[in-house]
Design a protein around this motif. Structure first.
Motif, short mmCIF file in Angstrom:
data_model
loop_
_atom_site.label_atom_id
_atom_site.label_comp_id
_atom_site.label_asym_id
_atom_site.label_seq_id
_atom_site.Cartn_x
_atom_site.Cartn_y
_atom_site.Cartn_z
N THR A 1 0.86 -1.20 0.02
CA THR A 1 -0.21 -0.01 -0.08
C THR A 1 0.98 1.41 -0.09
OG1 THR A 1 -1.73 -1.16 1.31
CG2 THR A 1 -1.89 1.14 1.14
N GLU A 2 1.90 1.20 0.76
CA GLU A 2 2.74 2.43 0.93
C GLU A 2 3.59 2.60 -0.41
OE1 GLU A 2 3.14 4.96 2.99
OE2 GLU A 2 1.24 4.10 3.88
N THR A 3 3.91 1.53 -1.14
CA THR A 3 4.68 1.69 -2.33
C THR A 3 3.71 2.38 -3.39
OG1 THR A 3 6.07 -0.13 -1.83
CG2 THR A 3 6.19 0.18 -3.90
N TYR B 1 3.88 5.95 -5.18
CA TYR B 1 3.96 6.20 -6.86
C TYR B 1 2.93 7.00 -7.36
CZ TYR B 1 3.67 4.55 -11.72
OH TYR B 1 3.60 4.59 -13.16
N PHE B 2 1.95 6.90 -6.74
CA PHE B 2 0.93 7.90 -7.25
C PHE B 2 0.90 9.03 -6.84
CE2 PHE B 2 -1.77 3.55 -7.89
CZ PHE B 2 -2.21 3.98 -9.25
N THR B 3 1.31 9.29 -5.46
CA THR B 3 1.20 10.71 -4.92
C THR B 3 2.46 11.49 -5.71
OG1 THR B 3 1.41 9.54 -2.71
CG2 THR B 3 0.53 11.75 -2.83
N ASN B 4 3.64 10.71 -6.05
CA ASN B 4 4.90 11.29 -6.38
C ASN B 4 5.09 11.44 -7.95
OD1 ASN B 4 5.40 11.57 -3.56
ND2 ASN B 4 6.89 9.91 -3.53
N GLN B 5 4.36 10.43 -8.63
CA GLN B 5 4.40 10.49 -10.02
C GLN B 5 3.37 10.61 -10.95
OE1 GLN B 5 6.98 6.93 -11.13
NE2 GLN B 5 8.74 8.21 -10.92
N VAL C 1 -0.04 11.81 -9.94
CA VAL C 1 -0.88 12.66 -9.60
C VAL C 1 -0.34 14.22 -10.03
CG1 VAL C 1 -1.59 14.46 -7.77
CG2 VAL C 1 -1.87 11.63 -7.56
N PRO C 2 1.14 14.38 -9.91
CA PRO C 2 1.55 15.46 -10.56
C PRO C 2 1.51 15.42 -11.91
CG PRO C 2 3.03 14.62 -8.87
CD PRO C 2 2.14 13.59 -9.21
N LEU C 3 1.48 14.45 -12.57
CA LEU C 3 1.36 14.19 -14.15
C LEU C 3 -0.16 14.67 -14.71
CD1 LEU C 3 3.44 11.26 -15.08
CD2 LEU C 3 3.69 13.54 -15.69
N MET C 4 -0.98 14.10 -13.98
CA MET C 4 -2.55 14.29 -13.95
C MET C 4 -2.75 15.98 -13.81
SD MET C 4 -4.53 11.29 -12.54
CE MET C 4 -3.60 10.06 -11.75
N ILE C 5 -2.19 16.44 -12.71
CA ILE C 5 -2.49 17.97 -12.65
C ILE C 5 -1.79 18.94 -13.52
CG2 ILE C 5 -3.46 17.54 -10.34
CD1 ILE C 5 -0.91 18.61 -9.06
N GLY C 6 -0.88 18.25 -14.27
CA GLY C 6 0.15 19.09 -15.02
C GLY C 6 1.27 19.68 -14.44
N GLY C 7 2.01 19.06 -13.52
CA GLY C 7 2.98 19.56 -12.78
C GLY C 7 4.19 18.97 -13.30
#
Length: 88
Positions: A70-72, A76-80, A82-88
């Motif tokens: 779960t932590e892994t 992955y979702f929070t660091n890689q 989600v920033p791609l989805m919001i355009g960061g």
């Protein structure tokens, strides 16, 4: 999204899937080899003898490593992703 970013995200996702599946697959391999050796030494050819202990070991390892998985995935979702989805 350019190709380098796409392939880097894909590579990271595949590496995460390898990390998450390794404990379960390793235990399944070890238990399967141990049971196969036991069956070869004792000439017991019972199908449930291979299935039930392996399933129990896999469930136990899944239960123990669920926090790590779960932590892994969360990292992955929070660091890689989600920033791609919001355009960061």
């Amino acid at each position: 999204m350019d190709e380098i970013l796409f392939f880097d995200t894909l590579r990271a996702g595949l590496w995460i899937s390898v990390q998450i599946s390794t404990p379960i697959l390793a235990v399944a391999l070890i238990v399967g080899l141990a049971i196969g050796l036991f069956q070869a030494l004792t000439s017991v050819q019972e199908m449930t003898l291979t299935f039930v202990p392996k399933l129990g070991a896999i469930l136990a390892v899944f239960w123990v490593s669920m926090g790590f998985m779960t932590e892994t995935l969360r990292g992955y979702f929070t660091n890689q992703l989600v920033p791609l989805m919001i355009g960061g």
